[in-house]
Design a protein around this motif. Sequence first.
Motif, PDB file in Angstrom:
ATOM      1  N   HIS A 112      -6.713   3.195  -1.091  1.00 31.78           N
ATOM      2  CA  HIS A 112      -5.681   2.166  -1.258  1.00 31.78           C
ATOM      3  C   HIS A 112      -5.339   2.181  -2.740  1.00 31.78           C
ATOM      4  O   HIS A 112      -6.147   1.794  -3.581  1.00 31.78           O
ATOM      5  CB  HIS A 112      -6.222   0.811  -0.832  1.00 31.78           C
ATOM      6  CG  HIS A 112      -5.236  -0.309  -0.985  1.00 31.78           C
ATOM      7  ND1 HIS A 112      -5.375  -1.522  -0.356  1.00 31.78           N
ATOM      8  CD2 HIS A 112      -4.092  -0.419  -1.708  1.00 31.78           C
ATOM      9  CE1 HIS A 112      -4.377  -2.317  -0.685  1.00 31.78           C
ATOM     10  NE2 HIS A 112      -3.585  -1.660  -1.509  1.00 31.78           N
ATOM     11  N   LYS A 132     -12.938  -0.412   1.991  1.00 35.18           N
ATOM     12  CA  LYS A 132     -11.905   0.524   1.557  1.00 35.18           C
ATOM     13  C   LYS A 132     -12.242   1.097   0.188  1.00 35.18           C
ATOM     14  O   LYS A 132     -12.927   0.473  -0.620  1.00 35.18           O
ATOM     15  CB  LYS A 132     -10.542  -0.179   1.481  1.00 35.18           C
ATOM     16  CG  LYS A 132      -9.936  -0.542   2.816  1.00 35.18           C
ATOM     17  CD  LYS A 132      -8.575  -1.199   2.624  1.00 35.18           C
ATOM     18  CE  LYS A 132      -7.950  -1.560   3.966  1.00 35.18           C
ATOM     19  NZ  LYS A 132      -6.647  -2.269   3.795  1.00 35.18           N
ATOM     20  N   TYR A 177     -10.591   2.208  -3.385  1.00 39.45           N
ATOM     21  CA  TYR A 177      -9.425   1.826  -4.162  1.00 39.45           C
ATOM     22  C   TYR A 177      -9.272   2.733  -5.380  1.00 39.45           C
ATOM     23  O   TYR A 177     -10.264   3.098  -6.020  1.00 39.45           O
ATOM     24  CB  TYR A 177      -9.544   0.385  -4.663  1.00 39.45           C
ATOM     25  CG  TYR A 177      -9.464  -0.661  -3.575  1.00 39.45           C
ATOM     26  CD1 TYR A 177      -8.261  -1.297  -3.275  1.00 39.45           C
ATOM     27  CD2 TYR A 177     -10.595  -1.027  -2.851  1.00 39.45           C
ATOM     28  CE1 TYR A 177      -8.182  -2.267  -2.299  1.00 39.45           C
ATOM     29  CE2 TYR A 177     -10.530  -1.996  -1.852  1.00 39.45           C
ATOM     30  CZ  TYR A 177      -9.322  -2.609  -1.581  1.00 39.45           C
ATOM     31  OH  TYR A 177      -9.250  -3.566  -0.600  1.00 39.45           O
ATOM     32  N   ASP A 203     -11.255  -5.721   0.002  1.00 41.37           N
ATOM     33  CA  ASP A 203     -11.839  -5.182   1.232  1.00 41.37           C
ATOM     34  C   ASP A 203     -12.967  -4.227   0.873  1.00 41.37           C
ATOM     35  O   ASP A 203     -12.723  -3.121   0.377  1.00 41.37           O
ATOM     36  CB  ASP A 203     -10.772  -4.453   2.048  1.00 41.37           C
ATOM     37  CG  ASP A 203     -11.280  -4.037   3.428  1.00 41.37           C
ATOM     38  OD1 ASP A 203     -12.511  -3.943   3.609  1.00 41.37           O
ATOM     39  OD2 ASP A 203     -10.453  -3.793   4.323  1.00 41.37           O
ATOM     40  N   ARG A 245       0.818  -1.214   0.000  1.00 43.93           N
ATOM     41  CA  ARG A 245       0.000   0.000   0.000  1.00 43.93           C
ATOM     42  C   ARG A 245       0.848   1.259   0.000  1.00 43.93           C
ATOM     43  O   ARG A 245       0.347   2.355  -0.295  1.00 43.93           O
ATOM     44  CB  ARG A 245      -0.924  -0.007   1.226  1.00 43.93           C
ATOM     45  CG  ARG A 245      -1.945  -1.146   1.218  1.00 43.93           C
ATOM     46  CD  ARG A 245      -2.608  -1.302   2.566  1.00 43.93           C
ATOM     47  NE  ARG A 245      -1.638  -1.701   3.590  1.00 43.93           N
ATOM     48  CZ  ARG A 245      -1.961  -2.017   4.843  1.00 43.93           C
ATOM     49  NH1 ARG A 245      -3.226  -1.966   5.216  1.00 43.93           N
ATOM     50  NH2 ARG A 245      -1.024  -2.374   5.712  1.00 43.93           N
TER      51      ARG A 245
END
Length: 423
Positions: free
Chosen positions: A182, A228, A230, A225, A113
């Motif tokens: 992310h 989150k 992205y 996930d 990350r």
Amino acid sequence: MISLERVYDVLEIFIIFPLVLLCQFILQKLLDLLYPSRDRNLHQSDQAICYDVVYDFKKLLHFARPNGTQFFLLKYREMRKISHVINDDDVTLYYVTPQEFQFVRVKPGVDLRDIIRYPFTFITQHNCAVEVMTVSHEQGDKYLADRVDLNNSGSNIVLLHNTGRCGSTLIANMAHRTEQFHVISEPYSLTALVFDFSSKSEQTPLDSEENLDLLRSTLLFLCKDPDKKYLIKVCGIFTGSLAHIAHKALPGVREIFLHRSLLATVSSWHKILGPLRFSGLARHAKYILPLKYRRIWEKVKPQGSYQGFLFILLSQLHPFFIECENGRKMRAFSYESLQKNQEEFCKNLLCELGLGSEYVPLALSALEVDSQENSPLKKYNMDKNRRINIPSQALDWIVKVGLEEFGIEIRKEDVFVNNMPNS
């Protein structure tokens, strides 16, 4: 006078590279005999096949982009439940073949990350891999179907389309600095889909149900996930081939496009690839282009490496024009607008990403360092002081072809696109 570096480039491409692959193939066959896996049972189970990475043959090469596991020497370890593998933080999707998903586990202390330290996901995954895990498409899809918590619309995903060498790493870094995304920089799994889909495009439409299902699964494995957000910075080859089908696979995905003067883009590509690789890629581009662009290539017949490479960039810009013509509200940003007004650029970019102006100072902090500083590519042939002289006839040619074949208006002075929609 020919430099030693250029001589080595020739030796590596035509002699060292084939020998490395041959050695890997022979040694892998021997290891498979000594440590046979039970892959014949994979399709009937919820198990992943796990291998230890014994050696990475790419270490013997100067400039070879990682391409799946072809450089790895793998030793079978065990079978493990898919859920016990995929959910680990240090396990990420690396590659997709026509039969299986390939995940890698990176060595301790490596945080994928952190794109400031590790600017390109696919390079870090390869260089730091200690274990490879393979899952069949059938079992991978079944696993995803059982994950009721996944964001199946893709509304937590932003795709950053680009032509490469246009400031996309910097933009990804800006998003990373806000700590709201992310960021996944150039995952090779998406690039692999381009080669897979293109190889069968004459028989199977790019947006076939089979292709859309595989693209959907790949994106969900990358963004595993659901809580989150992205941002995926894709490669230009993905933009040119599959930009028009991503939203069909995941209707909620958001997409933005970054571009730059084609003159500056081509010059940057030439510097990082070096003359030999630049020429090879440009002259053989038609074999990796979508079918419709291959037909245009045959019609206009690019002459020389500069015309060929400029054609590649046009084929990566054109899908954005088509999507906008079809009513999709994809926003375009230019690197030149960032240079002109950094704060205004950041405000507009963050607004498109769903963030407020309070994140502008964090995003602007990305400009304080070289976004490529920790990239392994930085040492390869990049010479910022080397001047690239693109022949005038190549510029005249691309202006003509851009307008007549693609409907793209190009300003000859700096080869900048004048009629970029939604910019």
